[in-house]
Scaffold this active site. Sequence first.
Site, PDB file in Angstrom:
ATOM      1  N   TYR A  55       0.755  -1.382  -0.173  1.00 17.46           N
ATOM      2  CA  TYR A  55      -0.187  -0.278   0.254  1.00 17.46           C
ATOM      3  C   TYR A  55       0.850   1.422   0.169  1.00 17.46           C
ATOM      4  CZ  TYR A  55      -0.773  -0.454   4.527  1.00 17.46           C
ATOM      5  OH  TYR A  55      -0.003  -0.229   6.596  1.00 17.46           O
ATOM      6  N   GLU A  56      -0.234   2.035  -0.081  1.00 18.07           N
ATOM      7  CA  GLU A  56       0.907   3.422  -0.346  1.00 18.07           C
ATOM      8  C   GLU A  56       2.016   4.322  -1.535  1.00 18.07           C
ATOM      9  OE1 GLU A  56      -0.505   5.894   1.321  1.00 18.07           O
ATOM     10  OE2 GLU A  56       0.231   7.317  -0.068  1.00 18.07           O
TER      11      GLU A  56
END
Lengths: 590, 590
Positions: A440-441
Site C-alpha cells: 500500500y501507499e
Amino acid sequence: MYRAPIDDIKHALFDIAGLREVMAHLPEGMLTDDLVEAILAEAGRFAGEEIAPLARAGDETGSKVENGAVTTPPGWKELYAKWREGGWNSISSPEKYGGQGLPASLAMAVLEMWNSASMAFAIGPTLTSGAVEALERHASEELKRKYIARMVSGEWMGTMNLTEPQAGSDLGALRTRAEPRGDGTYRIFGQKIFITYGEHDFTDNIIHLVLARLPDAPPGTKGISLFLVPKFLVNDDGSLGARNDVFCASLEKKMGIHGSPTCTMIYGDGKFGDEPGAIGWLVGEPNRGLNCMFTMMNAARLAVGIQGVGVAEAARQKAIAYAKERRQGRAPGAPTRDMSPIIEHPDVQRMLLSMTVLTQASRAIAYACAQAADLARWDRERSNHWQERVNLLTPLAKAFPTDMGVEVASLGIQVHGGMGFIEETGAAVLLRDARIAPIYEGTNGIQAIDLVIRKLGLSGGDHVRRFLAELQADAEQARNTGDDDLAIAGIRAREALHDAAEAGEYLLGQLTDGRQEVALAGATPFLRLMALAVGGALLVRGATRSGDAARAQLARYFAENHLGDTGALRRVVLEGGDSLLRAAGLLAAM
Amino acid sequence: MYRAPIDDIKHALFDIAGLREVMAHLPEGMLTDDLVEAILAEAGRFAGEEIAPLARAGDETGSKVENGAVTTPPGWKELYAKWREGGWNSISSPEKYGGQGLPASLAMAVLEMWNSASMAFAIGPTLTSGAVEALERHASEELKRKYIARMVSGEWMGTMNLTEPQAGSDLGALRTRAEPRGDGTYRIFGQKIFITYGEHDFTDNIIHLVLARLPDAPPGTKGISLFLVPKFLVNDDGSLGARNDVFCASLEKKMGIHGSPTCTMIYGDGKFGDEPGAIGWLVGEPNRGLNCMFTMMNAARLAVGIQGVGVAEAARQKAIAYAKERRQGRAPGAPTRDMSPIIEHPDVQRMLLSMTVLTQASRAIAYACAQAADLARWDRERSNHWQERVNLLTPLAKAFPTDMGVEVASLGIQVHGGMGFIEETGAAVLLRDARIAPIYEGTNGIQAIDLVIRKLGLSGGDHVRRFLAELQADAEQARNTGDDDLAIAGIRAREALHDAAEAGEYLLGQLTDGRQEVALAGATPFLRLMALAVGGALLVRGATRSGDAARAQLARYFAENHLGDTGALRRVVLEGGDSLLRAAGLLAAM
C-alpha cells in the site's frame, strides 16, 4: 514483550540522521535534549505497556462490522482514548491548531514505537495526520476552522479515500462522482475500497478525504478533485448534525493487521439523508485533487516505511529473547553435555545479526528521510536542496524498510522453529502484518519506478551524485579512523556506493537515450542496490560518529554479509534488462 | 485455478534430471513413455479438478478437534477416499505389498501436483509413505505382514512421532518412555507435539511410529528406539480390536496448512484400556531408532522440498493469470490510452519471470535428487556413487525449494497488489502455507549445516568436486551451441560453479583446520550459493538438451538476474564468518 530500543533510536536520530542539525534551525527552546529524551521515554513506555499488550486481541478478534457499524478489538477504543489523552496524536501537528509542532524526525521515531507495538493500531492515527496535512495545505479557512483542531486533538479521526476496484495504482481510472449542489457543496456518489479505518468506534465523527470527479472533469489524473466528507455533518456551532450519506458496506478479511478495519465505503447510496449523495466540500482547486494528495504523499510513504522498521524491530526483539531461552543441540565449544541456548549456534547468530542490521539500516534510511523533511521546512536557505533530498529518499524509505519488515519477520519465524508457525507464539502475526506494507501507499515496484524515472534526474542527476559523494566521504572517514572494523566497513561501503553510482548513471543514460523500458526493467534491483549502499554507508557514518565499538562491529557485519549484494545488483541492472524484456515475451503463453 | 505444468514437469524429468537413464535400469516394461504420460496426465487432472477446488475449505474451515476426535475440512474425507481409490497412495510403494513400485522421480512429480493443489492435503499421505518405508526396512516380518499392505493401499494412514516440547531439532533430548511388558510388546508413555495428521477421520486406523526410550537406554541420541503404536490394536485376523491408550489432546492454531491437523498426542494417559500405557511394538533394534529414521530422512526431506516447488508453481500460475487480466497504468510503448494489463509492465514481468525461473530451478534440483535416489536403487553398479549424490543433493533439495516457495508466494502476493493481502484472492494462503516448509523436517539452517559438515566431505571432497565438474561440462556445452542465450547462460553458470567450488574448498579447509565455527557461520550462504549454481547449471543443461529457444531465454534470464548472487555469497562465506562470530558477542546484551 516489546521494549522500545531508545538507544538505537537516539543513535539513528543523532549520529546517523543528524537531528542536531534540525534542532539548530528550530526556534529557540522548541526542542531540547531533555525534551527529546522525555518524549522517547514516555512513548516507549506507552508503546510497551499500553499498546503492545492489546496487539494480540487485535489480531485474534479483529475489527467486526454489523449493519455498517464497526467494532474495534476489545480494549482498543479505550486505548485510543488514552493515547489521545497522552497528546500523542498532536505531536507533529501545527501549533496553530493545538498541535505541538515537533519535527517529523521525532514524530517518526515515536511512530516507529507504535508500529512495533501494533501496526494495526498505529495505522489509524497515521491517516489522521495525513488528512490534517492535506487540509492544512489546501482547504479553505472555513474548513480548516471547522475540522482541523478537532482532528489534531484526536477527537475526530481522518481517512483517505483513493482506491476503487478498477483504480488502484492507477488513480486516473477512478469513477466516483461529485455533483455540485449549487451552494458550494457537492453530492458524492461512488464506491471506495481498501479504506483503512473508514469506519470505527474510536471517535464520534470521521472526516473522509475523498477523490472524485466533477461533472466536467477531463479524463485521467487531471480530472480528479479532493473532497471533505464528514460521517456526520457539523453544525456551525460545532455540534454534530445529520448523518451523511456514506457508510461502510463491509470489511475485508485480510492476511494481517486484523485490528485495522479495511472498509468498502459507499457514498451516495441514499441510505442516509433526504436525497442520495454524501455531502462534501471541495478541498483545493477543482481537478487538482491529485496534486493535493502529492503534497502529502512523501509523508505518507515515509510513515509506511516506518511500519517496516517497527515490525522488524519487534520481530528481532522477539527472536533474540526466544533464542536466549530455547535450548537445542550443543554449540561449538560449549563446555558441557547440556543443550546450548540456540543463540550460541552460529547459524542462529547469523539470523539474529542480520535481523538486527537490516532493521538498523532500514531505520537509518527512514530517519534520514525524516531529517531531510525537517530541514526542508526549517532550513529556509537550503530548502530546495533538502526537498530534493526528501524526494530522493522517499522511495528508498518506503520500499526498503517494508521489504525488510517482511524479511526480518520471516527470519523471526525461522528462529522460532516449529513454534514460529504456531499463532500463539506471536511471531507469525508479524509477518502477516508486515506483508501489506510493500503494497500500500504505492507498491514497492512503483517506488522503484519513481526512483528511476523521477528521482535519478533531480538537478540533472547531480543531486544523486552529490548525495553519493557525501556518503563516500563518510566511508572515507571511517577508513581513516584506524579502527579495523570501521576501515573494512568503510571499504565495503565505498564499493557499494560505486556500484550504486555506476548503475544510476547507466539508467540515466538509458532514459536519455529513450530506452525507458530498460530503465523500468532495472528499477527494482536498482532501488535495492541504492538502499543497501545508502543503508550501509549510514551505518558506517553512525558507527564512526558515535565511536562505539559495538556499532562498528555491526556496521562491519552488515558490510561483509549484506553489502556484497550490490555488485550482483549492479550486474542485474546493467546486464539483466535485455534478457528480461526478451523473456517477457514468453509470459503471454504461460 | 491450478493446471498441472505437464510440459515443465516432463522437461525437468527427462531433459534435466535424466529419467531416461533411470528407465534404462528398470526391469523391462516397468515404465514406458506412455505410462509416464498417462500418469502425469491423470495426476494433473486429479490435482486440478478434485483437490484444488477443496483447498479453500481446507484453509477456511481447517481441521477441528472435539473430545479427541478430529474432523477434517468439508469434503476432505471423500477426497481422500477418491484419491486412494485412484491408486495414488501406492504409486511408489513396493509391489510386494500391493504398491506399483514406480521410481521416486515419478512419485515426486506427482507429489508436486498434489502440493500445488493443496499442501495441507498432500502432506498426510506423504507421512504414510515415510512410515511404510520405515516399516519395510526395519520392522519384523510379523509387523510388516499385519500393517504394510493396508498402509500401502491407503486403508490406514501412518504418522511420524518425533518432536516433544523440549526436543525439536535436538532429538537427543526426548523423554517418551517405553516399558517392556514382558511379552515382546511395550507400554508407551509421553507427550508428542507437532504430529501431522496424528488424528483424523480419513481412515479407520492410524499407525503411529513413535520414538521413545527404553528403561536402560543410554542418554542422548543413542538411546532412542522406534515403536509402532496403532490407534486401534489389530487382531490376528486383521479386524480392529481395542482402542489403544493414545489420543489427540489438542490441535495447533497455525499460520497456514489449516486443513492439516497438527496434533499434540498423549501416550499412556490411561484414557483407554485396562491399564495406562499405549501398547507398542519395537521396530528395528533397541536404541537404534534414530538410525531407522535416518534411512527415510532423505526421502522425507525431498518430499518437503517438493512442497516448496508445488506451492511456488501454484503461486506463479495464479500471479500470471491475474497479471493478464488486471489492467492498471500504461505500459511503455502501449498504443492506446487504455490501461494495459499489468503483465505488460517491465517491473511486473520481472516478478513473474523470477517466480517462473525460481520455481523451475527448485524443481530441477528436487527432481535431480529424486533421480539420484532412483539410480541409487536401480543402477546397482554405481549405487554408492548415486547414494552419495542423494546425500549431497538432499539438503539442497529440501532448503532451496522451500525458501523459494516462501519467496515466490510472497512475490505472488505483490503481483496482486492490494488484492493479494485479501484472503479471498487466494494468494496470501500460499505464503501462509509455504512458511512452514523451511522449518519442518530439519530447519533449513540444519540442512545447511548438514551440507557443510557431512556432505562437503563425501569421498574426501571429491564427490562435490566431480559433481561441479559435471555441471561445468553442461555449461561448456551450452557455450558451444552457438546460441547467444545459451552461451551467456553457460558463461554465467560457469562463474557461479567456480564460486561454489571456491567457497566449498574454503569451508572444507576450515573444517580440516578445526575451525568448525567458521564453517558453521558460512553454512547458510553456502547452501544458497550451491543451490543457485546447481539450479542455474541444471536450467542450462535442460535448455541445451531440449533445444528449446524459450527455455534458453529463461535460463539466460535466471543467469543474468539471479546467478550473480553467487559472487556476493562467495564473499560472505569467505569474508563474513569472522565478523559474524565477533559481532555475535553483542547478542547477549541485546
